[in-house]
Design an enzyme around this catalytic site. Structure first.
Site, PDB file in Angstrom:
ATOM      1  N   ASN A 169      40.267 -19.549  -1.719  1.00 42.98           N
ATOM      2  CA  ASN A 169      41.640 -17.730  -2.686  1.00 42.98           C
ATOM      3  C   ASN A 169      42.618 -18.294  -1.660  1.00 42.98           C
ATOM      4  O   ASN A 169      43.461 -17.608  -1.999  1.00 42.98           O
ATOM      5  CB  ASN A 169      40.752 -17.253  -2.270  1.00 42.98           C
ATOM      6  CG  ASN A 169      40.043 -16.755  -0.691  1.00 42.98           C
ATOM      7  OD1 ASN A 169      39.536 -17.585   0.046  1.00 42.98           O
ATOM      8  ND2 ASN A 169      39.726 -15.628  -0.219  1.00 42.98           N
ATOM      9  N   GLU A 264      34.264 -18.563   9.780  1.00 41.05           N
ATOM     10  CA  GLU A 264      35.285 -17.797   9.426  1.00 41.05           C
ATOM     11  C   GLU A 264      34.858 -16.718   7.627  1.00 41.05           C
ATOM     12  O   GLU A 264      34.623 -17.157   7.016  1.00 41.05           O
ATOM     13  CB  GLU A 264      36.848 -17.315   8.647  1.00 41.05           C
ATOM     14  CG  GLU A 264      37.692 -16.948  10.132  1.00 41.05           C
ATOM     15  CD  GLU A 264      37.619 -15.545  10.868  1.00 41.05           C
ATOM     16  OE1 GLU A 264      36.987 -14.990  10.560  1.00 41.05           O
ATOM     17  OE2 GLU A 264      37.463 -16.095  12.475  1.00 41.05           O
ATOM     18  N   CYS A 298      38.699 -12.029   1.466  1.00 41.65           N
ATOM     19  CA  CYS A 298      37.610 -12.127   2.239  1.00 41.65           C
ATOM     20  C   CYS A 298      37.842 -10.231   3.051  1.00 41.65           C
ATOM     21  O   CYS A 298      36.608  -9.396   2.614  1.00 41.65           O
ATOM     22  CB  CYS A 298      37.554 -12.843   3.355  1.00 41.65           C
ATOM     23  SG  CYS A 298      38.852 -12.916   4.712  1.00 41.65           S
TER      24      CYS A 298
END
Ligand code: NAP
Length: 496
Positions: A169, A264, A298
């Site tokens: 992304n 992450e 996210c």
């Protein structure tokens, strides 16, 4: 244009090359990986499918180059990074073009990603000079039983070879957020870009090449994560892994050896709305937070937990704003663009159908054409629906009506994720108490969750990750402490 001008050397025929030893190369595998344009659903680009032998060579070159790089003066390392940042910003348009075609990022946002990445690289260079330019001096007589006979000098030294694996992304921004701290700290860097986004990442790496970094210090190997991922993450030449992505990160952390990990991972960011909130502000943030880049962030708002007494009003305001969202191709800068792949679209549809079957209220008609899914708000969602817990990574957002703040906090904390969350209220005391109670890495008060500005600390709890990002934290994470202790000949030795 992508693959032309200064970028002409990174492509051979119709296949983009990989980067190793300061050169653009074709893989000996003779195989390539196709990148499907999410909008047209036809092959857009091809990248090399690198072999294990090529990975081994990259690791050897990285190890050798790192030794010299660690001895390169810090101010010079910073100069290289500033140069790369300027080149990256200069070439923002061809790189943004790749983002539009590979991951259907709206054209304007694609340019913003590249510019933000250049700024991140420069900021990291500046921050690194300050952080790494300082060490510590400790004296021994503060610890019981010791004389002032030992002086400990400690400073931060590099880890060695950092493996960076970003997600689709933000393939440029989340790559440089690993590359820049690794390099300023004196490490070598091996990048494995996401398949969707690999060509944008290769263009970005070429900007680092043009900045003149030493050969072998930076490399970029392409190929499917499912094929070369394990070989890379378990490679003995890797001294640190910085990964951003989904559950793959959990599997990597179980397989990786005794090396520092920065993970992450996914999120299910909750937005808790209290009765006294500014409802227009809430609606604007739900739409921006939930639907920007079609929910493929996210830190997107992924579940709205709203007090029953204000729920009708907020839902109406959100619906009115959603009706104004433009839907279509990324080239036209539409707000809602196709999601990254057919399998993603199918997954999102599965969550929507499960909610439908279990009685959720659809605020709009569900509509999908290919990978393009129209934005959807699902009201009266209950905890027995999958969408109450799972991360859709698409433009569909559940609303759960709550009878108390405790119920909202409980739902947030019952999630296996703990990335960010947000709370809307005019009462700062309540906001602080709720923030303390939410088990997430960050809580935003009166704004949707967000990663950034890029120097803010950024971290997830539970399945959302380990370690903390943000420029300073990443620089620190990619170093270790080295101490030298000066021992005086005798504790009783005195002068004067
Ligand atoms: P993903 O499927 O986990 O992929 C992430 C990266 O891992 C890609 O480069 C992928 O390469 C690679 N990979 C796949 N299998 C691998 C393996 N066995 N070993 C090593 N690497 C492997 O995630 P995604 O779909 O790209 O991104 C969406 C997810 O990222 C969401 O869950 C989102 O929440 C999360 N995310 C988190 C943050 C954060 O900072 N917390 C930020 C952005 C996104 P291929 O593309 O070649 O498969």
């Amino acid at each position: 244009m992508a693959g032309t001008g200064v970028f002409a050397e990174i492509i051979d025929g119709e296949v983009y090359k990989y980067y190793a030893d300061g050169e653009w190369k074709k893989s000996a595998s003779g195989k390539s990986v196709s990148i499907i344009n999410p909008t047209t659903r036809t092959p857009q680009y091809k990248v090399q499918a690198c072999t294990q032998e090529e990975v081994n060579k990259v690791m050897d070159a990285a190890k050798a180059a790192q030794k010299l790089w660690a001895r390169t003066p810090l101010w010079k390392r910073a100069e290289f990074l500033h140069k790369a940042a300027a080149i990256l910003k200069e070439h923002k348009n061809p790189i943004a073009e790749c983002l539009v075609k590979e991951i259907a990022k709206p054209a304007k946002d694609a340019v913003t990603e590249v510019v933000r990445s250049g700024d991140l690289v420069s900021y990291t260079a500046e921050d690194g000079v300050r952080i790494l330019g300082e060490g510590k001096l400790l004296v021994s007589d503060s610890f019981p039983g010791n004389e002032r006979s030992k002086y400990c000098l400690s400073s931060k030294v590099p880890l060695g070879v950092v493996l960076a694996i970003p997600p689709f992304n933000y393939p440029v921004n989340l790559a440089v957020s690993k590359i820049a701290p690794a390099l300023i700290a004196g490490n070598a860097l091996v990048l494995k870009p996401p398949t969707q986004g690999a060509v944008a990442a290769l263009h970005m790496i070429h900007c680092f090449h043009l900045a003149g970094f030493p050969k072998g210090l930076i490399s970029c190997v392409t190929g499917k994560g499912s094929e070369i991922g394990d070989f890379l993450t378990m490679h003995p030449g890797v001294n640190c892994i910085s990964f951003t992505g989904g559950d793959t990160g959990i599997a990597i952390s179980k397989k990786a050896g005794m090396i520092p990990l920065q993970m992450e991972l996914g999120g299910k960011d909750a937005c808790i709305v209290l009765e006294d909130a500014d409802l227009d502000l809430v609606a604007a943030n739900i739409v921006k937070g939930g639907y920007s880049y079609s929910g493929q962030r996210c830190t997107a708002v992924k579940v709205v937990l709203i007090m029953e007494s204000v729920a009708d009003a907020v839902v109406e305001k959100v619906k009115a704003k959603m009706a104004k969202l433009s839907i279509g191709p990324p080239e036209e800068n539409c707000d809602i663009t196709p999601v990254v792949s057919e399998s993603s679209a199918n997954f999102i549809e599965g969550l929507v159908m499960d909610a439908k079957q279990k009685g959720a209220t659809f605020c709009q008609e569900y509509r999908r054409e290919g990978n393009l899914i129209w934005p959807l708000l699902l009201d009266h969602v209950r905890p027995d629906m999958r969408i109450a817990w799972e991360e859709p990574f698409g433009p569909v957002l559940p609303v759960i009506r709550i009878g108390s703040v405790e119920e909202g906090v409980h739902h947030c904390n019952a999630s296996n994720f703990g990335l960010q969350g947000c709370v809307f209220t005019r009462d700062i005391n309540k906001a602080m108490m709720i923030s303390d109670a939410m088990e997430t890495g960050t809580v935003q008060i009166n704004s949707a969750p967000a990663r950034g500005p890029d120097h803010f600390p950024f971290q997830g709890l539970k399945d959302s990750g380990i370690g903390s990002q943000g420029i300073t934290n990443s620089i620190n994470m990619m170093t270790k402490i080295k101490s030298t202790v000066i021992n005086l000949p005798s504790p009783s030795y005195t002068v004067g």
